[in-house]
Design a protein around this motif. Sequence first.
Motif, PDB file in Angstrom:
ATOM      1  N   PRO A 133      -4.843  -7.736  -1.767  1.00 40.92           N
ATOM      2  CA  PRO A 133      -4.213  -6.692  -2.583  1.00 40.92           C
ATOM      3  C   PRO A 133      -2.730  -6.481  -2.259  1.00 40.92           C
ATOM      4  CG  PRO A 133      -6.309  -5.920  -1.708  1.00 40.92           C
ATOM      5  CD  PRO A 133      -6.100  -7.290  -1.161  1.00 40.92           C
ATOM      6  N   TYR A 134      -2.381  -6.503  -0.960  1.00 40.32           N
ATOM      7  CA  TYR A 134      -0.981  -6.216  -0.631  1.00 40.32           C
ATOM      8  C   TYR A 134      -0.045  -7.322  -1.115  1.00 40.32           C
ATOM      9  CZ  TYR A 134      -1.292  -9.274   3.509  1.00 40.32           C
ATOM     10  OH  TYR A 134      -1.438 -10.324   4.355  1.00 40.32           O
TER      11      TYR A 134
ATOM     12  N   LEU B 177      -8.583  -4.675  -5.345  1.00 42.41           N
ATOM     13  CA  LEU B 177      -9.393  -3.783  -4.503  1.00 42.41           C
ATOM     14  C   LEU B 177     -10.878  -4.062  -4.709  1.00 42.41           C
ATOM     15  CD1 LEU B 177      -7.441  -0.423  -4.905  1.00 42.41           C
ATOM     16  CD2 LEU B 177      -7.241  -2.112  -3.102  1.00 42.41           C
TER      17      LEU B 177
ATOM     18  N   VAL C 294       0.869  -6.864  -4.861  1.00 43.36           N
ATOM     19  CA  VAL C 294       1.994  -5.946  -5.065  1.00 43.36           C
ATOM     20  C   VAL C 294       3.313  -6.693  -4.886  1.00 43.36           C
ATOM     21  CG1 VAL C 294       3.051  -3.787  -4.308  1.00 43.36           C
ATOM     22  CG2 VAL C 294       0.577  -4.040  -4.233  1.00 43.36           C
TER      23      VAL C 294
ATOM     24  N   ARG D 118      -3.359   9.984  -6.163  1.00 44.64           N
ATOM     25  CA  ARG D 118      -3.474   9.504  -4.774  1.00 44.64           C
ATOM     26  C   ARG D 118      -2.132   9.337  -4.064  1.00 44.64           C
ATOM     27  NH1 ARG D 118      -8.283   5.131  -5.025  1.00 44.64           N
ATOM     28  NH2 ARG D 118      -7.943   4.972  -2.798  1.00 44.64           N
TER      29      ARG D 118
ATOM     30  N   SER E 269      -5.945  -5.257  -9.344  1.00 44.85           N
ATOM     31  CA  SER E 269      -5.153  -5.032  -8.126  1.00 44.85           C
ATOM     32  C   SER E 269      -5.781  -5.668  -6.891  1.00 44.85           C
ATOM     33  CB  SER E 269      -4.982  -3.525  -7.871  1.00 44.85           C
ATOM     34  OG  SER E 269      -3.918  -3.030  -8.644  1.00 44.85           O
TER      35      SER E 269
ATOM     36  N   GLN F 165       0.271  -0.460  -9.314  1.00 45.03           N
ATOM     37  CA  GLN F 165      -0.664   0.414 -10.007  1.00 45.03           C
ATOM     38  C   GLN F 165      -0.440   1.871  -9.605  1.00 45.03           C
ATOM     39  OE1 GLN F 165      -5.344   1.554 -10.190  1.00 45.03           O
ATOM     40  NE2 GLN F 165      -4.925  -0.529  -9.540  1.00 45.03           N
TER      41      GLN F 165
END
Lengths: 268, 233
Positions: free
Chosen positions: B70-71, B50, B74, B86, B48, B80
Motif C-alpha cells: 500500500p505505501y 489495503l 501512494v 480518518r 489502495s 485516497q
Amino acid sequence: MVYGIAKMLNFAHGDVIMVGAYACFFVVTRYELPAVLGVLIAMAVCTLLGVFIERLAYKPLRSAPSLAVLITAIGISYFLQNAAQLLWTSNPKVFRSVVGDASLKLFGGRLSVSVSALVTVAVCIIIMIGLTWFTGKTKMGKAMRACSEDKGAAQLMGINVNATISMTFAIGSALAAIAGVLLCSAYPTLMPTTGSMPGIKAFTAAVFGGIGSIPGAMLGGILLGIIEIFGKAYISTQLSDAIVFVVLIVVLLVKPAGLLGKHVQEKV
Amino acid sequence: MLEVRGINVYYGAIHAVKDVSIEVNEGEIVTLIGANGAGKSTILQTISGLLRPRTGGITFMGENIGVVAPYKIVERGLAQVPEGRRVFLRMTVTENLEMGAYTQKSGGIADDMERAFTLFPRLKERRRQVAGTLSGGEQQMLAMGRALMSRPKLLMLDEPSMGLAPILVEQIFSTIVEMNRDGTTILLVEQNAQMALSVASRAYVLETGRIAMQGDAHELAGNEEVKKAYLGG
C-alpha cells in the motif's frame, strides 16, 4: 513507547534488559574493555535482538487478537530467560558498575548518594527529553504517532507501517540495553532472571503513569520508586512489592487511564 | 490511467465485490454510486492495496499494482481520502499535512502546504490545532488537503459528503471540481448520487457488489431507474 505505537505489551522487555546487561558484563568485566564500548555493544545487541523478536514473533501476529500477542510475549520472555540460563548458567555474575561505585557525601556524610543513582536519573531525563523531541519533531517520530493512531490511514499516507513498528522496537530495545547497564550498575548481581522483576515493575510504572505516554512512564516510575522505598522503610521490607501492586490496583480502580493517561475527545 | 479488471473481493466467506471492472482515464471525474453496503468502499480499499482481490487485476499507469505494498502505491501517485476522513486526531493540522507529504522530498513540502491552505483557508487559521478539535467539515478539508500533499495523479475520495451540512457539501464538491481542473484525476465514491452525478463525467452504479449500470453521468442522472433508486424519485 512500544505500547503506545505498536499497541502491544512487550512482556519480554525486561528480558531484553537482562540480555543487554550480560552483553555489557562480558565486554567490560570479562574482557576489560572501556565502559563506553560496553554500553554501545549492549545497545547494538539489544537492537538486533529486539528487531529479530519483532520480525519472528510479533510481526506474523499483526492482525491477530491482542491476547495472542500478549501470550507470545510472555513466551518470548521465558524463552530468553531459559536461553540465558543455558548460555551463561544461573550463577549470579558480579557486574562492575560502568560509572564506578563512588558516592557523593552530603551534609558531612549523613546523606550519601551513589554516583550510579545520579547518572541513572540524569540519563532518564536525557532519554525522556530525547524521546519527546523525536516523536514530536522528526519525520520518523511523527510517522510512529500516525501509526499508533490509525495504521490503515498511515498506510494511505505512504508510510511503511511494518518498517515503522520495527523501528519502534529497535529504539525500545536499545533503550532497554541502557536500562540493563544502569540497573546492574546500581544492583551488581546479574542473573538470567534479573530482568523479569524490573520488567514487571516498569510495566506497572507505565500503567500507573498512563500507558503509552512517555512523561507518564517517567512520573509513574518515580512515584513507584518512592512508594516502594517508603513501603520498605516504614511498613515492611518483605511486603514492599505487594504494596507497589496494591497501589497499582487502586490507581486503576480510580483512574483506569493512569495518571497522565490520555482521553481523546472525538467529534463525530 | 486506472484499470480494474473483474475483481472479486471477499471478507472471510462474504463475497463483497463481484466481478467489478472500472476504468478511469486521465483528467476525468468518475463516480461510483450505490447504496450503503454495496461494496463501494471495499473497491477503493482494494485499489489502495489495503485489501487484496481474490481474482482479477488492477493496473495503474500501465503497471500492475495488485501485488504492490500500500505505501508504494501512494508513491506511484494514487492517494485516497478514506471514508470517515480518518485524520490523525491527536496530531495538529500541520502535522497531518506533513504526514500526507510522507512520500515527498522535503524540498517542495512548504509550497504544497501553502497550496492546501489556499484551497482550504480554514485550515490555515487552525494549523496549530489538534485535528480532534476540528468540526466534521474541517476534518474533511484536512483529509483532502492531506491526500493532496502526496501530489497524487489520481485521487480517490470515499464519501466526502458524509455527515456534512448541505452548504459544506456544496463547498467540498466545488473544491473537488477545482482540484480536477488543476490536473488531478478523480474517482469519487458517493451515496449522495445527485451531487456526484452533477460533477462527474462518467458513473458506475453499484448494487450488492455488482456493477448494475454504467455510462455518461448526465444520461444516468436522467435514467428512470437511477432516479427512482438513488435520486429520491
